[in-house]
Write an enzyme that holds these catalytic residues in place. Structure first.
Site, PDB file in Angstrom:
ATOM      1  N   ASP A 262      -2.156   6.122  -3.918  1.00  0.00           N
ATOM      2  CA  ASP A 262      -1.056   5.371  -3.316  1.00  0.00           C
ATOM      3  C   ASP A 262      -0.745   4.175  -4.226  1.00  0.00           C
ATOM      4  O   ASP A 262      -1.319   4.055  -5.304  1.00  0.00           O
ATOM      5  CB  ASP A 262      -1.363   4.961  -1.869  1.00  0.00           C
ATOM      6  CG  ASP A 262      -2.489   3.963  -1.744  1.00  0.00           C
ATOM      7  OD1 ASP A 262      -3.189   3.732  -2.759  1.00  0.00           O
ATOM      8  OD2 ASP A 262      -2.700   3.426  -0.645  1.00  0.00           O
TER       9      ASP A 262
ATOM     10  N   SER B  16       0.814  -1.212   0.000  1.00  0.00           N
ATOM     11  CA  SER B  16       0.000   0.000   0.000  1.00  0.00           C
ATOM     12  C   SER B  16       0.850   1.266   0.000  1.00  0.00           C
ATOM     13  O   SER B  16       1.621   1.489  -0.923  1.00  0.00           O
ATOM     14  CB  SER B  16      -0.932  -0.058   1.200  1.00  0.00           C
ATOM     15  OG  SER B  16      -1.962   0.866   1.058  1.00  0.00           O
TER      16      SER B  16
ATOM     17  N   ASP C  14      -6.000   2.373  -3.471  1.00  0.00           N
ATOM     18  CA  ASP C  14      -7.219   2.448  -2.656  1.00  0.00           C
ATOM     19  C   ASP C  14      -7.380   3.840  -2.055  1.00  0.00           C
ATOM     20  O   ASP C  14      -8.476   4.304  -1.860  1.00  0.00           O
ATOM     21  CB  ASP C  14      -7.291   1.329  -1.597  1.00  0.00           C
ATOM     22  CG  ASP C  14      -6.060   1.262  -0.708  1.00  0.00           C
ATOM     23  OD1 ASP C  14      -5.139   2.080  -0.876  1.00  0.00           O
ATOM     24  OD2 ASP C  14      -6.021   0.368   0.162  1.00  0.00           O
TER      25      ASP C  14
ATOM     26  N   ASP D 145      -1.358   1.013  -4.292  1.00  0.00           N
ATOM     27  CA  ASP D 145      -2.370   0.030  -4.672  1.00  0.00           C
ATOM     28  C   ASP D 145      -3.704   0.673  -5.004  1.00  0.00           C
ATOM     29  O   ASP D 145      -4.706  -0.004  -5.191  1.00  0.00           O
ATOM     30  CB  ASP D 145      -2.528  -1.047  -3.601  1.00  0.00           C
ATOM     31  CG  ASP D 145      -2.877  -0.478  -2.238  1.00  0.00           C
ATOM     32  OD1 ASP D 145      -2.815   0.762  -2.077  1.00  0.00           O
ATOM     33  OD2 ASP D 145      -3.216  -1.260  -1.339  1.00  0.00           O
TER      34      ASP D 145
END
Lengths: 452, 453
Positions: free
Chosen positions: B242, B100, B246, B244
């Protein structure tokens, strides 16, 4: 009981019961540490579990900082060739080889393209047990590279060094049973290269094995039936990763897997004065063949790694085992099924004689093979006690017990794969062989069960 | 200590530093534990763009395959797209290979369960138990299933988002939009989204094989390049994702990085226009959502920090919208997970419908300052720290002890808790004025350090 065994140059087990993804990861990390971050060739066979174990090996190797040349589905001898041609640090072949469905294994290849010998195998095992593998940081992890497209170069550099023109001129029709293994990636190119007309069975790589993959007479019935119905000059059966070859004659008769090595030796050793290396359990057919050509036979412990290592040290021209594996040492340090088939075809072309004729030139001995279940912790005790029966005769303790008389021998040793003792008796006199075989089984059984 | 700190196994997944703690052995064993939990699957596997994915992904595949689970390989894929695909294809679950917002040397596995939701605490504990017991489901050679490649996850996800978005309204405005994908998983998807919304888009840092150009956490200090370029280009709005994809931060061409709290606030403002249902945010999220919800006449519920906690409450109360102040907006109608793409589309629709600039919309909202701090704290001191904070600073405050301690006064609050992902304690304070918020946070930090040492 878990089915798992560590050998000189391999680890082997039943998938899901002994051989697991975690174990393969550990061994791949140990191997990556062993080769010190150099490139490693990764090959796999067509078993359902091979992509899984291959992925585990890939992750382990990359984590130690080794680049991985991924050959995908690839015969082990071709992977051994790739290690040399790429000047890689080594290789791992994920293959159950001749073992039945359900089994799988890793074979470890050294930088010279041979399977690890016992010294190197022990070094690897020490690293595995130590468990302190090289851990590359994120910016030093290995990279995976594609290593496809090797078939033409492999054939040119191995098979291409034989008398290809003579084989091509003979225009052989050749039937091959691929047992749905890795041979399919190169068999058409191979036979095309030699100008042979291919007749292929069990050539689909995504199917279950059509039969047990060890190329012995029992598993060549389909090929026998085929050659009984159609005309072909030779029939070959190979195992999953093409390190072993079995032969069926043009008349549809399957030869014993013991015949492959002496048959090739009869051709290769014809020059005279050469050395060939084999293991203690291999038929003495090869000794007689060697005598015929004034060549010398050296015997070692069972296992490709041991036989090849000795062959290198003896400067031998040929190495082989009774299981159907043959290496032409000046060309490669691998038991190579393609090269073996090509050598048989070369022998046929050179003499202008059918394969049944070549097989007919081999001395006829009776060989009996048996096995007796024995738990691993009892093996050495049993062998020790069994040795007591043979005080006077010539006893070789290199691998179990081998007792030799002129024209006759008995070999009792622990299996490399299963908790069993293997018993082999071979000789010129069939009656004596039958008698000794029965006696030996009885004696070993007695010792195993503690009744003396 | 650094060795211990480099590995975190928790209900949020397993996270570690490659080359130290996140070994292929650990990854394979965790994947095998998850596979034992997942039965025959399918299990969808995707990753962010960290270079270590090339090592971690095969280890995940090997572990899952060894248990007989069917593995679907989504390649580089935003986490919300993995979650969306798990739900859409009715897969058993998924594994996201992503650390992340953590720096590039980290990587992690996050476990996704049925319906595309992260495993809640109880399910995650079951997986942890299987891992610790070490008795994984094993299948025979013939039962190992081959990996299926699937590259359409974001296309399906985008289609799902667009069903809930007024494309025409956004496209009519022809917004000039800039996005920093931080060379992360958003890079394979964001340009497509903005094209579908008819934006004049400049998408930067979309090289998935390059390292992150800056630390991938979308907080002000990491967004200086975006702020500068957005200002020069005078775009209508800029976003940062970010690794990933999300989380999402909003950047204004005129005001710079306005704070990642505005992502949830603006998403709440937009969604509540049409849906009158509760808002759910975590205890560390800006009180701006309370003001916006009050104006819309709906209640706000607060949960423990952690996406799954917010999501489960949202589903339980049939909430309209919610999320986490760190930039994770959740719009359950699209899919109940933090989703930077759904958030981007929703904020753009807000801009389109309001017919005001981003800056004007922000000026129309109450102004708060939020201050975030963190400090190392030995696990055995955590309880003492929390007690101390409550005793020394809790005068006149409403106390919530459901996740660390949260002290709430009129228009001011303080939240102190231990991190789910790192061995540290986090301090968040919010107040109408910058000084006041900072004072509150610093006081807490002093108490924390005094107790922790």
């Amino acid at each position: 009981m878990k089915q798992f065994k560590i050998g000189t140059s391999w680890i082997r087990g039943v998938v899901g019961n002994g051989l697991t993804a975690e174990l393969v990861t550990d061994f791949a990390c140990a191997y990556g540490t062993y080769v010190g971050g150099r490139e490693v060739v990764l090959a796999r066979d067509t078993r359902a579990s091979s992509p899984m174990l291959g992925a585990a090996a890939l992750a382990g190797l990359l984590s130690t900082g080794c680049d991985v040349a991924d050959a995908g589905v690839c015969p082990t001898p071709a992977a051994q060739y790739l290690v040399r041609s790429r000047r890689a640090g080594g290789g791992i072949a994920v293959t159950g080889s001749h073992n039945a469905a359900g089994w799988n294994a890793l074979k470890f290849i050294d930088e010279e393209g041979a399977l690890l010998n016992s010294v190197r195998g022990e070094a690897l095992l020490d690293l595995y047990h130590l468990g302190e593998h090289t851990k590359a940081s994120w910016d030093r992890l290995g990279k995976r590279k594609e290593a496809a497209g090797y078939v033409d170069a492999y054939l040119a550099d191995t098979v291409g060094r034989l008398s290809v023109a003579a084989i091509r001129a003979a225009k052989f029709r050749v039937a091959v049973d691929l047992v749905n293994g890795t041979a399919a990636v190169a068999i058409r190119e191979f036979l095309g290269f030699l100008g042979c007309e291919p007749i292929l069975i069990n050539a689909e790589m995504d199917r279950d094995f059509a039969h047990d993959p060890a190329p012995n007479a029992r598993n060549m019935r389909q090929l026998e039936a085929l050659l009984g119905h159609i005309r072909a000059d030779a029939g070959f059966a190979v195992n999953t990763d093409v390190d072993r070859v079995g032969i069926v004659t043009e008349k549809g008769v399957a030869l014993s897997e013991e015949s492959t090595f002496p048959l090739v030796a009869d051709h290769v050793l014809a020059g005279g004065g050469a050395v060939a290396v084999t293991n203690l359990s291999t038929s003495m057919m090869v000794d007689r063949v060697a005598e015929r050509h004034g060549a010398r036979i050296v015997r070692t412990k069972i296992g490709e790694g041991n036989v090849i290592f000795r062959a290198i040290n003896e400067d031998a021209v040929l190495a082989g085992e009774g299981s159907g594996g043959v290496a032409l040492m000046p060309v490669s340090r691998a038991f190579d099924g393609f090269l073996t088939m090509a050598l048989v075809l070369e022998a046929m072309a050179a003499g202008g004689r059918p394969i049944s004729d070549l097989a007919g030139r081999l001395p006829a001995f009776l060989m009996k093979k048996g096995e007796i279940p024995c738990s691993p912790d009892r093996v050495y005790h049993v062998l020790e006690e069994f040795r007591g029966f043979y005080r006077c005769e010539e006893v070789d303790l290199t691998d179990g017990i081998r007792v030799t008389w002129p024209g006759h021998w008995i070999h009792v040793r622990a299996s490399n794969t299963e908790p069993i003792l293997r018993v082999i008796v071979e000789g010129e006199d069939p009656e004596r062989v039958e008698r000794d075989f029965a006696d030996t089984l009885f004696r070993v059984n007695t010792v195993v069960h503690g009744k003396s | 200590m650094s060795r211990i700190a480099s590995l975190k196994i928790s209900v949020s997944g397993v996270r570690g530093i490659v080359g130290q703690s996140l070994t292929p052995q650990l990854v394979t064993a965790f994947a095998a534990a998850f596979g034992s939990y997942a039965g025959r699957g399918p299990v969808l596997v995707g990753s962010d763009t960290r270079p270590s994915r090339h090592m971690v992904m095969p280890a995940v595949a090997a572990g899952l395959m060894s248990t007989g689970a069917e593995v679907v390989d989504l390649g580089i894929c935003p986490v919300p797209s993995i979650q969306y695909m798990v739900a859409k294809t009715r897969a058993f679950g998924g594994i996201a290979v992503t650390a992340s917002h953590n720096p590039i040397e980290w990587n992690a596995l996050k476990f996704i369960g049925p319906k595309g939701l992260f495993l809640n605490q109880y399910r995650a504990e079951e997986v942890l138990d299987i891992y610790h017991q070490g008795e994984f489901r094993r299948v025979r050679d013939g039962e190992v299933r081959s990996v299926r490649r699937e590259r359409g996850a974001f296309a399906a996800h985008l289609e799902g988002i667009l069903k809930h978005i007024d494309r025409e309204a956004i496209a009519r405005r022809g917004f000039r939009v800039m996005v920093d994908c931080v060379n992360g998983a958003g890079a394979v998807a964001t340009p497509e989204l903005l094209a579908a919304l008819g934006c004049r888009a400049t998408v930067m840092h979309t090289s998935v094989d390059e390292p992150f150009p800056h630390c991938p956490e979308p907080i002000a200090e990491n967004l200086q390049e975006l702020v500068r370029t957005a200002r020069e280009a005078e775009v209508d709005i800029a976003f940062a994702q970010d690794a990933d994809a999300d989380r999402l931060a909003i950047v204004s061409a005129k005001r710079g990085a306005i704070g990642e709290e505005y992502t949830v606030a603006l998403a709440v403002k937009q969604v509540l226009k049409r849906v009158k249902a509760p808002v759910v945010v975590n205890l560390s999220t800006t009180q701006l959502v309370e003001d916006i919800a009050a104006a819309a006449g709906v209640e706000v519920q607060r949960t423990k920090v952690g996406e799954i906690n917010v999501t489960e409450r949202l589903l339980a109360v049939n909430g309209a919208v919610g999320g986490e102040g760190t930039g994770g907006a959740i719009i359950p109608a699209i899919h109940p997970c933090r989703d930077s793409f759904a958030a981007m589309a929703t904020v753009l629709q807000l801009l389109a419908e309001e017919e005001r600039s981003l800056e004007e919309i922000i000026d129309g909202l109450p102004r708060y300052a939020i201050v975030k701090r963190k400090a190392a704290c030995p696990p055995e001191r955590v309880f003492r720290v929390l007690r101390r904070i409550e005793e020394t600073l809790g005068d006149g405050a409403a106390v919530d002890r459901s996740d660390g301690v949260r002290l709430t006064w009129e228009r001011k609050w303080l939240h102190v808790r231990s991190s789910n992902t790192e061995p540290i304690m986090r301090v968040v304070a919010e107040a109408p004025g910058e000084d006041e918020a900072r004072r509150l946070a610093d006081k807490a930090l002093v108490e924390l350090k005094r107790c922790a040492e």
